[in-house]
Write a protein that holds these residues in place. Structure first.
Motif, short mmCIF file in Angstrom:
data_model
loop_
_atom_site.label_atom_id
_atom_site.label_comp_id
_atom_site.label_asym_id
_atom_site.label_seq_id
_atom_site.Cartn_x
_atom_site.Cartn_y
_atom_site.Cartn_z
N ILE A 312 27.64 -2.93 48.93
CA ILE A 312 28.20 -3.90 49.88
C ILE A 312 27.30 -5.12 49.99
O ILE A 312 27.42 -5.92 50.93
CB ILE A 312 28.43 -3.26 51.28
N GLY A 313 26.39 -5.31 49.03
CA GLY A 313 25.51 -6.48 49.06
C GLY A 313 26.19 -7.72 48.49
O GLY A 313 27.40 -7.74 48.27
N GLU A 314 25.39 -8.77 48.28
CA GLU A 314 25.90 -10.03 47.72
C GLU A 314 26.51 -9.81 46.34
O GLU A 314 26.02 -8.98 45.57
CB GLU A 314 24.73 -11.02 47.56
#
Ligand code: BES
Ligand code: MN
Ligand code: MN
Length: 458
Positions: A312-314
């Protein structure tokens, strides 16, 4: 009972509530433990200042319970006031227009006289503090008509797990004739109401594991069960096309209301268009055969409260995750019980998991549903008190939320509760920008002494 003391102290009543609201007494996060103790002490000191006796912080395995009492005559009836000084976490902080622990007053469409914006403003510090100030007013005017005991806890928002044992160990100390609670809502500021029921709760966390490690979603994708895909499908399968819950046996103990009881419940004014407009939704959703009031008041539900896993990061990372998680709650109605429902959920969830994954089901806290009487002396006292200050008889309603300890008061202390709340459902409890109307705060302080007066008139 509008009186000089009240008029002269309105600003002080507000300033003090602001002080209490500045203390971030979040029970879910141990990092705030000092604030929990500070909030408890704040209330303790104000009860002492108002004239209560035997005021103390009762230690528990968790957060302290504030106790205090004023016994004017043991032969008179006793009201046990219950509430909570703990609050929900304030996250996500960036969605607050002003900081959650720096109370400010702003006008809103439903609060044209202004509302206090802060975490806990409505749930439940603002409502608890009305009782402290109503007590102070009665003491100052020498008009306290019966005995009162205060029990203000600090773990309501995390399941009240230490309050049950405290009640059981202190039955004599807590002896009373009724429990008075302001921790619920009215229908609108011009439509007073009293909740006569609360839903129970079964809260569960699930963990779904697929492969033993995160995988390249190109190399393995398509051949190995993706736990997020599987979890999403499992959750979705728990409602059928009529939005009935599909867990076998889930509805077995649900008490259906008679046509007359349903008609009674539907007498409460409800504007579907306003409701949709307020939430900016084009349509409501829910169990076929029931309207909004019934879906939130007398029907059980199943909701996913949070779901996570994977990347769910960049940017984009191509990964087939090893694990997926969700927090799932079920709101329960009479006569469902949280332990059986948790068990039914567990069996069902395990049985629908495909072979390519393993699942773990972890139950959290729960609570039982309650229905409170509308024909009791105490209910009538609340009804008369609200009629006096609102100029309208309050409508009996069913609250959708849960206060698990209410069922325990009945079971262990033999005490019925009166849910004389003053908030609004739209006050953003548990959400960013929680607020409490100035009208509601002062109306509460004004109404509570009438409750005492009518309740004492046996
Ligand atoms: N005050 C609420 C319950 C409530 C709000 C009842 C509005 C009726 C109308 C209480 O603080 C609360 O949030 N309870 C939790 C349950 C608890 C076990 C975390 C809830 O209902 O989610
Ligand atoms: Mn509450
Ligand atoms: Mn709450």
């Amino acid at each position: 009972m509008l009186n000089q003391y009240f008029d002269q102290n309105k600003q002080k009543f507000l300033d003090e509530l602001f002080e209490l609201l500045r203390i971030p007494s979040i029970s879910a996060d141990p990092a705030y433990h000092n604030d929990i103790v500070e909030a408890a002490n704040y209330i303790k000191n104000k009860l002492i200042a108002a004239g209560a006796d035997k005021v103390e912080l009762c230690e528990t395995a968790g957060n302290p319970i504030v106790y205090g009492e004023k016994i004017i005559d043991p032969s008179l009836p006793t009201v046990l006031v219950y509430g909570h000084y703990d609050v929900q976490p304030a996250v996500p902080l960036d969605l607050w227009d002003t900081p959650p622990f720096e109370p400010t007053i702003r006008k809103t469409a439903v609060h044209p006289d202004g509302a206090i914006f802060a975490r806990g403003a409505c749930d439940d510090k603002g409502q608890v503090y009305m009782h402290v100030k109503a007590f102070e007013t009665m003491m100052a005017n020498n008009t306290l008509p019966c005995n009162v005991k205060f029990m203000i806890e600090g773990e309501e928002e995390v399941g009240s797990s230490n309050l049950g044992p405290f009640c059981i160990a202190n039955k004599e100390k807590l002896k009373a004739d009724v429990v008075l609670i302001s921790d619920t809502s009215i229908l609108a500021n011009d439509t007073p109401s009293i909740d006569c029921g609360l839903r129970g709760l079964s809260y569960i966390e699930v963990e779904v594991t697929g492969p033993n490690r995160d995988l390249h979603s190109g190399v393995y994708g398509g051949a190995i069960a993706n736990p997020i895909n599987i979890l999403a499908k499992m959750i979705a399968s728990m409602h059928d096309e009529n939005n009935h819950i599909t867990i076998p046996g889930f509805y077995d103990k649900v008490v259906e209301l008679s046509a007359q009881e349903r008609a009674e419940l539907n007498k409460a004014p409800f504007d579907l268009n306003e409701y949709k407009k307020d939430l900016n939704v084009a349509e409501v959703w829910g169990e076929a055969g029931y309207n909004v009031m019934e879906r939130t008041g007398i029907r059980p539900t199943l909701d996913c409260n949070g779901i996570w896993g994977g990347y769910i990061g960049e940017g984009a990372k191509t990964v087939l995750p090893s694990k997926a998680f969700a927090k799932i709650s079920m709101r329960l109605v009479p006569n469902q019980d949280s332990h059986s429902i948790t068990e039914l959920f567990k069996n069902h969830f395990e049985s629908i998991a495909p072979k390519g994954v393993t699942v773990i089901v972890k139950p959290h806290h729960g609570g039982e549903p309650v229905v409170t009487p509308t024909d009791s002396h105490a209910y009538k006292a609340a009804e008369k008190a609200m009629e006096k200050t609102y100029g309208k008889k309050p409508i009996p309603t069913r609250g959708g939320g849960s206060i698990p300890i209410v069922a325990l008061f009945e079971r262990e202390l033999g005490l019925k509760s009166v849910l004389m709340g003053f908030g609004l459902d739209s006050d953003a409890l548990h959400s960013p920008n929680e607020h409490y109307g100035l009208f509601n705060y002062y109306k509460g302080i004004e109404t509570i002494p009438y409750f005492f007066q009518y309740f004492a008139e046996k």
